[in-house]
Design a protein around this motif. Sequence first.
Motif, PDB file in Angstrom:
ATOM      1  N   LEU A 338       0.830  -1.195   0.000  1.00  0.00           N
ATOM      2  CA  LEU A 338       0.000   0.000   0.000  1.00  0.00           C
ATOM      3  C   LEU A 338       0.871   1.255   0.000  1.00  0.00           C
ATOM      4  CD1 LEU A 338      -3.055   0.702   0.224  1.00  0.00           C
ATOM      5  CD2 LEU A 338      -2.740   0.785   2.701  1.00  0.00           C
ATOM      6  N   HIS A 339       0.499   2.213  -0.832  1.00  0.00           N
ATOM      7  CA  HIS A 339       1.195   3.496  -0.837  1.00  0.00           C
ATOM      8  C   HIS A 339       0.834   4.261   0.446  1.00  0.00           C
ATOM      9  CE1 HIS A 339       3.537   6.478  -2.992  1.00  0.00           C
ATOM     10  NE2 HIS A 339       2.646   7.405  -2.705  1.00  0.00           N
ATOM     11  N   SER A 340       1.417   5.438   0.635  1.00  0.00           N
ATOM     12  CA  SER A 340       1.238   6.181   1.880  1.00  0.00           C
ATOM     13  C   SER A 340      -0.199   6.662   2.076  1.00  0.00           C
ATOM     14  CB  SER A 340       2.171   7.391   1.913  1.00  0.00           C
ATOM     15  OG  SER A 340       1.892   8.198   3.045  1.00  0.00           O
ATOM     16  N   VAL A 341      -0.826   6.208   3.156  1.00  0.00           N
ATOM     17  CA  VAL A 341      -2.150   6.714   3.515  1.00  0.00           C
ATOM     18  C   VAL A 341      -2.039   7.950   4.396  1.00  0.00           C
ATOM     19  CG1 VAL A 341      -3.215   4.445   3.313  1.00  0.00           C
ATOM     20  CG2 VAL A 341      -2.319   5.185   5.538  1.00  0.00           C
ATOM     21  N   LEU A 342      -0.827   8.245   4.877  1.00  0.00           N
ATOM     22  CA  LEU A 342      -0.638   9.421   5.726  1.00  0.00           C
ATOM     23  C   LEU A 342      -0.750  10.716   4.933  1.00  0.00           C
ATOM     24  CD1 LEU A 342       2.340   8.398   8.053  1.00  0.00           C
ATOM     25  CD2 LEU A 342      -0.105   8.417   8.584  1.00  0.00           C
ATOM     26  N   GLU A 343      -0.339  10.697   3.665  1.00  0.00           N
ATOM     27  CA  GLU A 343      -0.339  11.931   2.874  1.00  0.00           C
ATOM     28  C   GLU A 343      -1.732  12.540   2.787  1.00  0.00           C
ATOM     29  OE1 GLU A 343       1.520  10.663  -0.749  1.00  0.00           O
ATOM     30  OE2 GLU A 343       3.512  11.306  -0.085  1.00  0.00           O
ATOM     31  N   PRO A 344      -2.769  11.785   2.389  1.00  0.00           N
ATOM     32  CA  PRO A 344      -4.108  12.404   2.380  1.00  0.00           C
ATOM     33  C   PRO A 344      -4.641  12.670   3.786  1.00  0.00           C
ATOM     34  CG  PRO A 344      -4.225  10.081   1.761  1.00  0.00           C
ATOM     35  CD  PRO A 344      -2.787  10.440   1.798  1.00  0.00           C
ATOM     36  N   ALA A 345      -4.325  11.801   4.740  1.00  0.00           N
ATOM     37  CA  ALA A 345      -4.831  11.987   6.097  1.00  0.00           C
ATOM     38  C   ALA A 345      -4.362  13.305   6.689  1.00  0.00           C
ATOM     39  CB  ALA A 345      -4.394  10.820   6.980  1.00  0.00           C
ATOM     40  N   ALA A 346      -3.145  13.730   6.354  1.00  0.00           N
ATOM     41  CA  ALA A 346      -2.605  14.984   6.887  1.00  0.00           C
ATOM     42  C   ALA A 346      -3.415  16.190   6.428  1.00  0.00           C
ATOM     43  CB  ALA A 346      -1.145  15.145   6.466  1.00  0.00           C
ATOM     44  N   PHE A 347      -4.112  16.066   5.310  1.00  0.00           N
ATOM     45  CA  PHE A 347      -4.973  17.142   4.817  1.00  0.00           C
ATOM     46  C   PHE A 347      -6.391  17.053   5.384  1.00  0.00           C
ATOM     47  CE2 PHE A 347      -1.697  17.110   1.501  1.00  0.00           C
ATOM     48  CZ  PHE A 347      -1.477  18.460   1.314  1.00  0.00           C
ATOM     49  N   GLY A 348      -6.631  16.092   6.251  1.00  0.00           N
ATOM     50  CA  GLY A 348      -7.975  15.907   6.783  1.00  0.00           C
ATOM     51  C   GLY A 348      -8.918  15.276   5.791  1.00  0.00           C
ATOM     52  N   VAL A 349      -8.377  14.380   4.966  1.00  0.00           N
ATOM     53  CA  VAL A 349      -9.157  13.713   3.923  1.00  0.00           C
ATOM     54  C   VAL A 349      -9.377  12.255   4.324  1.00  0.00           C
ATOM     55  CG1 VAL A 349      -9.144  12.975   1.502  1.00  0.00           C
ATOM     56  CG2 VAL A 349      -8.228  15.218   2.140  1.00  0.00           C
ATOM     57  N   PRO A 350     -10.624  11.759   4.347  1.00  0.00           N
ATOM     58  CA  PRO A 350     -10.850  10.337   4.619  1.00  0.00           C
ATOM     59  C   PRO A 350     -10.260   9.473   3.510  1.00  0.00           C
ATOM     60  CG  PRO A 350     -12.902  11.393   3.968  1.00  0.00           C
ATOM     61  CD  PRO A 350     -11.883  12.484   4.113  1.00  0.00           C
ATOM     62  N   VAL A 351      -9.778   8.286   3.867  1.00  0.00           N
ATOM     63  CA  VAL A 351      -8.962   7.488   2.958  1.00  0.00           C
ATOM     64  C   VAL A 351      -9.544   6.098   2.775  1.00  0.00           C
ATOM     65  CG1 VAL A 351      -6.616   6.743   2.425  1.00  0.00           C
ATOM     66  CG2 VAL A 351      -6.963   8.722   3.919  1.00  0.00           C
ATOM     67  N   LEU A 352      -9.611   5.662   1.517  1.00  0.00           N
ATOM     68  CA  LEU A 352     -10.039   4.311   1.172  1.00  0.00           C
ATOM     69  C   LEU A 352      -8.878   3.563   0.523  1.00  0.00           C
ATOM     70  CD1 LEU A 352     -13.498   5.261  -0.359  1.00  0.00           C
ATOM     71  CD2 LEU A 352     -13.115   4.102   1.832  1.00  0.00           C
ATOM     72  N   PHE A 353      -8.852   2.240   0.724  1.00  0.00           N
ATOM     73  CA  PHE A 353      -7.761   1.425   0.169  1.00  0.00           C
ATOM     74  C   PHE A 353      -8.215  -0.024   0.126  1.00  0.00           C
ATOM     75  CE2 PHE A 353      -7.064   2.952   4.497  1.00  0.00           C
ATOM     76  CZ  PHE A 353      -7.205   1.799   5.246  1.00  0.00           C
ATOM     77  N   GLY A 354      -7.449  -0.843  -0.587  1.00  0.00           N
ATOM     78  CA  GLY A 354      -7.798  -2.241  -0.788  1.00  0.00           C
ATOM     79  C   GLY A 354      -7.537  -3.112   0.420  1.00  0.00           C
ATOM     80  N   PRO A 355      -7.897  -4.403   0.322  1.00  0.00           N
ATOM     81  CA  PRO A 355      -7.848  -5.305   1.483  1.00  0.00           C
ATOM     82  C   PRO A 355      -6.456  -5.775   1.882  1.00  0.00           C
ATOM     83  CG  PRO A 355      -8.572  -6.498  -0.461  1.00  0.00           C
ATOM     84  CD  PRO A 355      -8.472  -5.058  -0.871  1.00  0.00           C
ATOM     85  N   ARG A 356      -5.481  -5.689   0.977  1.00  0.00           N
ATOM     86  CA  ARG A 356      -4.137  -6.197   1.297  1.00  0.00           C
ATOM     87  C   ARG A 356      -3.302  -5.075   1.938  1.00  0.00           C
ATOM     88  NH1 ARG A 356      -1.968 -10.136  -3.421  1.00  0.00           N
ATOM     89  NH2 ARG A 356      -0.533 -10.614  -1.718  1.00  0.00           N
ATOM     90  N   ASN A 357      -3.686  -4.759   3.164  1.00  0.00           N
ATOM     91  CA  ASN A 357      -3.057  -3.650   3.878  1.00  0.00           C
ATOM     92  C   ASN A 357      -2.471  -4.085   5.207  1.00  0.00           C
ATOM     93  OD1 ASN A 357      -5.261  -3.298   6.055  1.00  0.00           O
ATOM     94  ND2 ASN A 357      -6.409  -3.179   4.146  1.00  0.00           N
ATOM     95  N   GLU A 358      -2.294  -5.406   5.393  1.00  0.00           N
ATOM     96  CA  GLU A 358      -1.873  -5.915   6.691  1.00  0.00           C
ATOM     97  C   GLU A 358      -0.475  -5.479   7.099  1.00  0.00           C
ATOM     98  OE1 GLU A 358      -0.897  -8.733   3.416  1.00  0.00           O
ATOM     99  OE2 GLU A 358      -2.770  -7.804   4.100  1.00  0.00           O
ATOM    100  N   LYS A 359       0.339  -5.074   6.126  1.00  0.00           N
ATOM    101  CA  LYS A 359       1.694  -4.642   6.457  1.00  0.00           C
ATOM    102  C   LYS A 359       1.777  -3.144   6.767  1.00  0.00           C
ATOM    103  CE  LYS A 359       3.979  -8.247   3.737  1.00  0.00           C
ATOM    104  NZ  LYS A 359       4.920  -8.532   2.612  1.00  0.00           N
ATOM    105  N   SER A 360       0.670  -2.450   6.666  1.00  0.00           N
ATOM    106  CA  SER A 360       0.655  -1.009   6.893  1.00  0.00           C
ATOM    107  C   SER A 360       0.063  -0.694   8.266  1.00  0.00           C
ATOM    108  CB  SER A 360      -0.158  -0.300   5.803  1.00  0.00           C
ATOM    109  OG  SER A 360      -0.338   1.059   6.114  1.00  0.00           O
ATOM    110  N   ARG A 361       0.910  -0.328   9.209  1.00  0.00           N
ATOM    111  CA  ARG A 361       0.406   0.040  10.532  1.00  0.00           C
ATOM    112  C   ARG A 361      -0.420   1.317  10.444  1.00  0.00           C
ATOM    113  NH1 ARG A 361       5.364   0.194  14.047  1.00  0.00           N
ATOM    114  NH2 ARG A 361       6.511  -0.555  12.250  1.00  0.00           N
TER     115      ARG A 361
END
Length: 426
Positions: A338-361
């Motif tokens: 999974l690419h960085s989910v922090l980048e959109p979160a820092a802007f206060g944007v809700p984030v969606l992503f696929g199911p294979r995210n177990e390696k992303s804390r």
Amino acid sequence: MNSLLRIPYALAGVATQALVRAVPAGDSKFRRGLSARRGIVERYERWGKASRDRSRPLVWFHAPSVGEGLQAFPVIELVRSRRPEVQIAYTFYSPSAEAFSRTLPADFVDYLPFDTFHDADRIISALSPSALVFSKLDIWPAITERAAAARVPVGVISATLPESSGRRGVFARAALGDAYRSIERVGAIDEKDAERLREQGVRSDRIGVTGDTRYDQVWSRAQRPAPALVQSLRSARPTLVAGSTWPTDEEHLLPAWARIRDKIPDARLVIAPHEASDSHLRSIETWARRRGLVAARIGAEGALDADVVLVDRYGILGDLYAIADVAYVGGGFQSAGLHSVLEPAAFGVPVLFGPRNEKSRDAASLIEAGGGAAIGGDVELSIRLADWLGSLPARDTAGASAKAMVQDGLGAAERSFALVSALLAR
């Protein structure tokens, strides 16, 4: 290094150096990485003779690729602003980090040579570092051993060692054990990482939890004005920014988006594929036309009014989330990660992503905070998008939760700067 492994490790180094000399230059990542290392030690030595001021301390930061470089970036900025007398060297391993490395406020930037004891001695002599700082986990045994032998204190910032890491295997532990034991300071991301690093050989009195500097990096970026190219796309239309998408993501994203357009006719998609090749972008443009949607490339005339905006360049994705109402982050439908989910979160944007995210804390933290959600396919994605794009209260609540999660992680850069300062004090 374990004495039984020194000979095969040295032979592997000889083999890689032979490849550097023998393999012709080319555009592939493999060939670029080899050709860039021709004459590399001599480049270090030329810089050392011409530009190394040995009356000044020098911190040598090493980060293998862009992600680890982004973790080092806020610490490098603090060193540059608060310790102007310090020279900074920055090395990287992957060709993908070459362009990024040129943006850093460093005095010396280059690839890291392949890890041989002979070359390690030469580049340490050339740089004459006051401290060597690894970012995240890319610790090399020969360089670490020779640095310690030269009385150069070694540290690690944003240190992590996933439970599934191959570095925890028997062979890797034998190869890296002495290197871990010689490290002076380690700032781990969390206590679980700290414990695994202790198991690798890092002394308990030399390790602490300092957090992940990526939180500081993405937060700082979100506070800056967006580039003019991004500002030109600001619109009142409900906007989904889909970043670093792979074809496996688009198999679900594009059908879901067709449904969303039926429910929210003015919704807009800004998509930045992971591989922005012309053929890939044309395939998305063809998909858009067949569904009666207007597509345009970013920066082109008409992009502001387009239904689908395609991003055909690299380096601006982190800023594009500034115009998003909702974000989709790619990589969660395949093993690439999974690419960085922090980048959109820092802007206060809700984030969606696929199911294979177990390696992303970070993905797990976002889900727990209510600022993100994993989706299993296009139907579930349609439902989530309809909820967040169609309901301002629901979107604002989720976005605030995402932003609060990033804020809770701030401070790692300051703590890592303190770690680097302690190394320099030695």
